[in-house]
Design a protein around this motif. Structure first.
Motif, PDB file in Angstrom:
ATOM      1  N   ASN A  15       0.827  -1.208   0.000  1.00 51.23           N
ATOM      2  CA  ASN A  15       0.000   0.000   0.000  1.00 51.23           C
ATOM      3  C   ASN A  15       0.860   1.256   0.000  1.00 51.23           C
ATOM      4  OD1 ASN A  15      -2.496  -1.330  -0.081  1.00 51.23           O
ATOM      5  ND2 ASN A  15      -2.447  -1.671   2.120  1.00 51.23           N
ATOM      6  N   LYS A  16       1.986   1.220   0.703  1.00 53.83           N
ATOM      7  CA  LYS A  16       2.904   2.362   0.740  1.00 53.83           C
ATOM      8  C   LYS A  16       3.505   2.604  -0.646  1.00 53.83           C
ATOM      9  CE  LYS A  16       7.008   4.141   3.037  1.00 53.83           C
ATOM     10  NZ  LYS A  16       8.058   3.903   4.011  1.00 53.83           N
ATOM     11  N   GLU A  17       3.944   1.540  -1.315  1.00 50.83           N
ATOM     12  CA  GLU A  17       4.512   1.676  -2.665  1.00 50.83           C
ATOM     13  C   GLU A  17       3.460   2.169  -3.661  1.00 50.83           C
ATOM     14  OE1 GLU A  17       7.947  -1.647  -3.115  1.00 50.83           O
ATOM     15  OE2 GLU A  17       5.906  -2.420  -2.814  1.00 50.83           O
ATOM     16  N   ILE A  18       2.219   1.707  -3.510  1.00 49.72           N
ATOM     17  CA  ILE A  18       1.138   2.139  -4.395  1.00 49.72           C
ATOM     18  C   ILE A  18       0.990   3.657  -4.340  1.00 49.72           C
ATOM     19  CG2 ILE A  18      -1.374   2.082  -4.723  1.00 49.72           C
ATOM     20  CD1 ILE A  18      -1.198  -0.903  -3.823  1.00 49.72           C
ATOM     21  N   GLU A  19       1.091   4.232  -3.158  1.00 53.33           N
ATOM     22  CA  GLU A  19       0.976   5.684  -2.996  1.00 53.33           C
ATOM     23  C   GLU A  19       2.239   6.422  -3.430  1.00 53.33           C
ATOM     24  OE1 GLU A  19      -1.708   7.517  -2.269  1.00 53.33           O
ATOM     25  OE2 GLU A  19      -2.787   5.617  -2.371  1.00 53.33           O
ATOM     26  N   GLU A  20       3.407   5.901  -3.091  1.00 52.47           N
ATOM     27  CA  GLU A  20       4.662   6.622  -3.323  1.00 52.47           C
ATOM     28  C   GLU A  20       5.168   6.564  -4.756  1.00 52.47           C
ATOM     29  OE1 GLU A  20       7.390   5.205  -0.357  1.00 52.47           O
ATOM     30  OE2 GLU A  20       6.417   6.345   1.230  1.00 52.47           O
ATOM     31  N   LEU A  21       4.999   5.430  -5.455  1.00 54.49           N
ATOM     32  CA  LEU A  21       5.563   5.317  -6.810  1.00 54.49           C
ATOM     33  C   LEU A  21       4.908   6.254  -7.824  1.00 54.49           C
ATOM     34  CD1 LEU A  21       6.268   1.501  -7.175  1.00 54.49           C
ATOM     35  CD2 LEU A  21       7.927   3.341  -7.022  1.00 54.49           C
ATOM     36  N   PRO A  22       3.724   6.386  -8.074  1.00 55.75           N
ATOM     37  CA  PRO A  22       2.564   5.601  -7.647  1.00 55.75           C
ATOM     38  C   PRO A  22       2.288   4.424  -8.594  1.00 55.75           C
ATOM     39  CG  PRO A  22       1.811   7.477  -8.888  1.00 55.75           C
ATOM     40  CD  PRO A  22       3.326   7.561  -8.851  1.00 55.75           C
ATOM     41  N   VAL A  23       1.353   3.562  -8.154  1.00 57.40           N
ATOM     42  CA  VAL A  23       0.818   2.474  -8.982  1.00 57.40           C
ATOM     43  C   VAL A  23      -0.671   2.776  -9.146  1.00 57.40           C
ATOM     44  CG1 VAL A  23       0.409  -0.003  -9.152  1.00 57.40           C
ATOM     45  CG2 VAL A  23       2.493   0.835  -8.053  1.00 57.40           C
ATOM     46  N   ARG A  24      -1.141   2.918 -10.404  1.00 55.93           N
ATOM     47  CA  ARG A  24      -2.523   3.315 -10.663  1.00 55.93           C
ATOM     48  C   ARG A  24      -3.186   2.393 -11.683  1.00 55.93           C
ATOM     49  NH1 ARG A  24      -2.180   5.519  -6.503  1.00 55.93           N
ATOM     50  NH2 ARG A  24      -1.688   7.692  -6.184  1.00 55.93           N
ATOM     51  N   ILE A  25      -4.441   2.071 -11.435  1.00 57.54           N
ATOM     52  CA  ILE A  25      -5.247   1.338 -12.396  1.00 57.54           C
ATOM     53  C   ILE A  25      -5.747   2.349 -13.427  1.00 57.54           C
ATOM     54  CG2 ILE A  25      -7.341  -0.048 -12.746  1.00 57.54           C
ATOM     55  CD1 ILE A  25      -5.244  -1.462 -10.989  1.00 57.54           C
ATOM     56  N   ILE A  26      -5.523   2.049 -14.712  1.00 58.25           N
ATOM     57  CA  ILE A  26      -5.995   2.919 -15.794  1.00 58.25           C
ATOM     58  C   ILE A  26      -7.351   2.428 -16.299  1.00 58.25           C
ATOM     59  CG2 ILE A  26      -5.492   3.764 -18.127  1.00 58.25           C
ATOM     60  CD1 ILE A  26      -3.627   4.852 -15.901  1.00 58.25           C
ATOM     61  N   GLY A  27      -7.502   1.113 -16.389  1.00 58.19           N
ATOM     62  CA  GLY A  27      -8.766   0.576 -16.867  1.00 58.19           C
ATOM     63  C   GLY A  27      -8.781  -0.937 -16.843  1.00 58.19           C
ATOM     64  N   LYS A  28      -9.982  -1.487 -17.026  1.00 64.40           N
ATOM     65  CA  LYS A  28     -10.198  -2.932 -17.025  1.00 64.40           C
ATOM     66  C   LYS A  28     -10.137  -3.453 -18.461  1.00 64.40           C
ATOM     67  CE  LYS A  28     -13.629  -6.445 -15.915  1.00 64.40           C
ATOM     68  NZ  LYS A  28     -14.934  -6.713 -15.310  1.00 64.40           N
ATOM     69  N   VAL A  29      -9.376  -4.528 -18.664  1.00 66.09           N
ATOM     70  CA  VAL A  29      -9.315  -5.164 -19.975  1.00 66.09           C
ATOM     71  C   VAL A  29     -10.620  -5.926 -20.179  1.00 66.09           C
ATOM     72  CG1 VAL A  29      -8.152  -6.890 -21.395  1.00 66.09           C
ATOM     73  CG2 VAL A  29      -6.799  -5.325 -19.983  1.00 66.09           C
ATOM     74  N   VAL A  30     -11.338  -5.578 -21.253  1.00 65.18           N
ATOM     75  CA  VAL A  30     -12.608  -6.237 -21.537  1.00 65.18           C
ATOM     76  C   VAL A  30     -12.495  -7.194 -22.724  1.00 65.18           C
ATOM     77  CG1 VAL A  30     -14.035  -4.466 -20.486  1.00 65.18           C
ATOM     78  CG2 VAL A  30     -13.425  -4.267 -22.889  1.00 65.18           C
ATOM     79  N   GLU A  31     -11.416  -7.035 -23.514  1.00 64.77           N
ATOM     80  CA  GLU A  31     -11.210  -7.938 -24.648  1.00 64.77           C
ATOM     81  C   GLU A  31      -9.746  -7.898 -25.065  1.00 64.77           C
ATOM     82  OE1 GLU A  31     -12.833  -8.514 -29.216  1.00 64.77           O
ATOM     83  OE2 GLU A  31     -13.933  -7.216 -27.859  1.00 64.77           O
ATOM     84  N   LEU A  32      -9.245  -9.070 -25.440  1.00 69.13           N
ATOM     85  CA  LEU A  32      -7.867  -9.191 -25.950  1.00 69.13           C
ATOM     86  C   LEU A  32      -7.947  -9.871 -27.303  1.00 69.13           C
ATOM     87  CD1 LEU A  32      -4.789  -9.000 -25.615  1.00 69.13           C
ATOM     88  CD2 LEU A  32      -4.886 -11.178 -24.426  1.00 69.13           C
ATOM     89  N   ARG A  33      -7.433  -9.194 -28.325  1.00 67.12           N
ATOM     90  CA  ARG A  33      -7.442  -9.742 -29.681  1.00 67.12           C
ATOM     91  C   ARG A  33      -6.001 -10.032 -30.089  1.00 67.12           C
ATOM     92  NH1 ARG A  33     -11.341  -5.090 -32.230  1.00 67.12           N
ATOM     93  NH2 ARG A  33     -13.077  -5.440 -30.813  1.00 67.12           N
ATOM     94  N   GLY A  34      -5.665 -11.303 -30.153  1.00 71.82           N
ATOM     95  CA  GLY A  34      -4.316 -11.702 -30.541  1.00 71.82           C
ATOM     96  C   GLY A  34      -4.184 -11.781 -32.050  1.00 71.82           C
ATOM     97  N   LYS A  35      -3.006 -11.453 -32.556  1.00 71.39           N
ATOM     98  CA  LYS A  35      -2.731 -11.572 -33.981  1.00 71.39           C
ATOM     99  C   LYS A  35      -2.435 -13.017 -34.319  1.00 71.39           C
ATOM    100  CE  LYS A  35      -1.344  -7.023 -35.316  1.00 71.39           C
ATOM    101  NZ  LYS A  35      -0.490  -6.265 -36.191  1.00 71.39           N
ATOM    102  N   LEU A  36      -2.870 -13.432 -35.478  1.00 73.78           N
ATOM    103  CA  LEU A  36      -2.627 -14.808 -35.937  1.00 73.78           C
ATOM    104  C   LEU A  36      -1.292 -14.921 -36.614  1.00 73.78           C
ATOM    105  CD1 LEU A  36      -6.156 -15.591 -37.348  1.00 73.78           C
ATOM    106  CD2 LEU A  36      -5.195 -16.332 -35.187  1.00 73.78           C
TER     107      LEU A  36
END
Length: 77
Positions: free
Chosen positions: A56-77
């Motif tokens: 929790n301390k590192e999350i505040e100090e670095l910081p570490v932030r969530i930008i968004g939730k992955v809702v789909e992953l499209r891999g290349k063939l």
């Protein structure tokens, strides 16, 4: 080469995959496991990338932030 579709949001449920910004400049796609002490970031390819814990301390100090939730992953063939 993959395409990631993301819903912008600042928080996610434990176990969700998210875009996480670390230290203001390095973004990564990881599964996020929340604990009372902090968060564990877990890569899809654990043979190459080991899980990394941020207190929790590192999350505040670095910081570490969530930008968004992955809702789909499209891999290349």
């Amino acid at each position: 080469g993959d395409i990631v579709v993301v819903r912008k949001q600042e928080d996610i449920e434990s176990g969700d995959t998210a875009i996480v910004l670390i230290n203001g400049g390095e973004a990564t796609v990881k599964k996020v496991k929340k604990t009372e002490e902090g968060i564990m970031l877990i890569a899809n390819n654990m043979a190459v990338y080991s899980p990394h814990f941020y207190s929790n301390k590192e999350i505040e100090e670095l910081p570490v932030r969530i930008i968004g939730k992955v809702v789909e992953l499209r891999g290349k063939l």
